[in-house]
Design an enzyme around this catalytic site. Structure first.
Site, PDB file in Angstrom:
ATOM      1  N   HIS A  17      47.983   6.410  28.667  1.00 18.56           N
ATOM      2  CA  HIS A  17      46.942   7.109  29.746  1.00 18.56           C
ATOM      3  C   HIS A  17      45.814   6.588  29.468  1.00 18.56           C
ATOM      4  O   HIS A  17      44.759   6.306  30.522  1.00 18.56           O
ATOM      5  CB  HIS A  17      47.271   8.674  29.363  1.00 18.56           C
ATOM      6  CG  HIS A  17      48.512   9.303  29.735  1.00 18.56           C
ATOM      7  ND1 HIS A  17      49.407   9.926  28.972  1.00 18.56           N
ATOM      8  CD2 HIS A  17      49.217   9.016  30.982  1.00 18.56           C
ATOM      9  CE1 HIS A  17      50.441  10.448  29.406  1.00 18.56           C
ATOM     10  NE2 HIS A  17      50.180   9.957  30.711  1.00 18.56           N
ATOM     11  N   LYS A  41      58.144  21.231  34.471  1.00 19.69           N
ATOM     12  CA  LYS A  41      58.320  20.353  33.253  1.00 19.69           C
ATOM     13  C   LYS A  41      58.154  21.152  32.042  1.00 19.69           C
ATOM     14  O   LYS A  41      58.757  20.462  31.236  1.00 19.69           O
ATOM     15  CB  LYS A  41      57.346  19.386  33.395  1.00 19.69           C
ATOM     16  CG  LYS A  41      57.408  18.185  34.704  1.00 19.69           C
ATOM     17  CD  LYS A  41      56.695  17.281  34.403  1.00 19.69           C
ATOM     18  CE  LYS A  41      56.957  16.140  35.793  1.00 19.69           C
ATOM     19  NZ  LYS A  41      56.112  14.981  35.726  1.00 19.69           N
ATOM     20  N   ARG A  90      27.752  26.623  39.870  1.00 15.50           N
ATOM     21  CA  ARG A  90      29.088  25.969  39.391  1.00 15.50           C
ATOM     22  C   ARG A  90      29.581  24.981  40.494  1.00 15.50           C
ATOM     23  O   ARG A  90      30.261  23.959  40.179  1.00 15.50           O
ATOM     24  CB  ARG A  90      30.056  27.295  39.462  1.00 15.50           C
ATOM     25  CG  ARG A  90      31.530  26.788  39.198  1.00 15.50           C
ATOM     26  CD  ARG A  90      31.729  26.194  37.823  1.00 15.50           C
ATOM     27  NE  ARG A  90      32.848  25.569  37.618  1.00 15.50           N
ATOM     28  CZ  ARG A  90      33.698  25.487  36.612  1.00 15.50           C
ATOM     29  NH1 ARG A  90      33.417  25.987  35.545  1.00 15.50           N
ATOM     30  NH2 ARG A  90      34.961  24.483  36.716  1.00 15.50           N
ATOM     31  N   SER A 145      54.729  10.203  27.512  1.00 16.35           N
ATOM     32  CA  SER A 145      54.675  11.329  26.940  1.00 16.35           C
ATOM     33  C   SER A 145      55.913  11.929  26.174  1.00 16.35           C
ATOM     34  O   SER A 145      55.901  12.276  25.116  1.00 16.35           O
ATOM     35  CB  SER A 145      54.168  12.454  27.727  1.00 16.35           C
ATOM     36  OG  SER A 145      52.738  11.912  28.003  1.00 16.35           O
TER      37      SER A 145
HETATM   38  O1  PNS Z   1      52.280  12.887  34.529  1.00 11.54           O
HETATM   39  P1  PNS Z   1      53.346  12.991  35.622  1.00 11.54           P
HETATM   40  O2  PNS Z   1      54.129  14.166  35.273  1.00 11.54           O
HETATM   41  O3  PNS Z   1      54.199  11.950  35.950  1.00 11.54           O
HETATM   42  O4  PNS Z   1      52.076  13.295  37.026  1.00 11.54           O
HETATM   43  C1  PNS Z   1      52.939  13.787  37.965  1.00 11.54           C
HETATM   44  C2  PNS Z   1      51.822  14.562  39.066  1.00 11.54           C
HETATM   45  C3  PNS Z   1      51.007  15.860  38.086  1.00 11.54           C
HETATM   46  C4  PNS Z   1      50.859  13.626  39.297  1.00 11.54           C
HETATM   47  C5  PNS Z   1      52.537  14.946  40.119  1.00 11.54           C
HETATM   48  O5  PNS Z   1      53.878  15.876  39.791  1.00 11.54           O
HETATM   49  C6  PNS Z   1      51.741  15.895  41.114  1.00 11.54           C
HETATM   50  O6  PNS Z   1      50.873  15.314  42.002  1.00 11.54           O
HETATM   51  N1  PNS Z   1      51.667  17.314  40.695  1.00 11.54           N
HETATM   52  C7  PNS Z   1      51.253  18.140  41.719  1.00 11.54           C
HETATM   53  C8  PNS Z   1      51.902  18.825  42.915  1.00 11.54           C
HETATM   54  C9  PNS Z   1      51.786  17.927  43.928  1.00 11.54           C
HETATM   55  O7  PNS Z   1      51.247  17.567  44.582  1.00 11.54           O
HETATM   56  N2  PNS Z   1      53.364  17.481  44.303  1.00 11.54           N
HETATM   57  C10 PNS Z   1      53.615  16.612  45.540  1.00 11.54           C
HETATM   58  C11 PNS Z   1      53.626  15.092  45.187  1.00 11.54           C
HETATM   59  S1  PNS Z   1      54.045  14.298  46.516  1.00 11.54           S
END
Ligand code: PNS
Length: 175
Positions: A17, A41, A90, A145
């Site tokens: 990352h 998750k 803010r 991770s």
């Molecule tokens: O590190 P990750 O868990 O692979 O990241 C995934 C993340 C957080 C970028 C994705 O799950 C996300 O955008 N979550 C927010 C909810 C959302 O917008 N979901 C629809 C995606 S099309």
């Protein structure tokens, strides 16, 4: 002023990352690391802990900051724009969060299907939000991770995979 958003769960932030964030910080004026709540998750670290670890790991990068978010990523980007209009001091901070570019790291083939799906849907939800991908270098291609959490839970040496602050935090969790 080009501002990029690097979204993820960061449970916890890894050296992979950090590599992507560092590359992005060299390409954009400002990088906002968007730390998702990701309740489905069931993260090992709380949202506050994950943001704090990102902050510590990126402290040396002056144009990078970490911000937590809940809900849809595209809404988060929009919400940031909306607060510009209505908030006080803010809002000046929030104004700087207005993001028009998402930067994601791409590792190996395993990432493609998931990332393609999210990018395609995000384009449909928010056509103005651009997504670009930065390819991970070989040493981080298979780093995640979840693998780091597993190695650490089994008391393996994770020094080469995570920033020092994360190594300490993980060893504390699994002590
Ligand atoms: O590190 P990750 O868990 O692979 O990241 C995934 C993340 C957080 C970028 C994705 O799950 C996300 O955008 N979550 C927010 C909810 C959302 O917008 N979901 C629809 C995606 S099309």
């Amino acid at each position: 002023m080009k501002r990029a958003l690097t979204p993820g769960t960061f449970d916890p932030i890894t050296s992979g990352h950090l590599d992507v964030i560092t590359r992005a910080s060299q390409m954009f004026d400002e990088v906002v690391v968007a730390v998702a709540e990701s309740p489905k998750k069931k993260p090992l670290f709380s949202l506050e802990e994950r943001v704090s670890l990102v902050e510590q790991a990126t402290a040396h990068l002056s144009n990078v900051r970490a911000v937590p978010f809940c809900g849809l990523l595209v809404d988060f980007a929009d919400q940031m724009e909306a607060t510009v209009l209505v908030k006080g001091l803010r809002a000046i901070t929030d104004f700087e969060l207005e993001a028009t570019v998402l930067v994601k790291g791409l590792r190996a083939i395993t990432d493609f299907e998931y990332e393609f799906q999210m990018t395609a849907l995000n384009y449909q939800l928010h056509p103005d939000l651009e997504t670009i991908f930065i390819m991970s270098p070989p040493q981080y291609m298979y780093l995640s991770s979840s693998i780091v959490r597993e190695i650490s839970s089994l008391h393996g040496d994770i020094k080469q995979f995570v920033p020092e602050c994360v190594r300490v935090a993980l060893e504390k969790k699994f002590a």
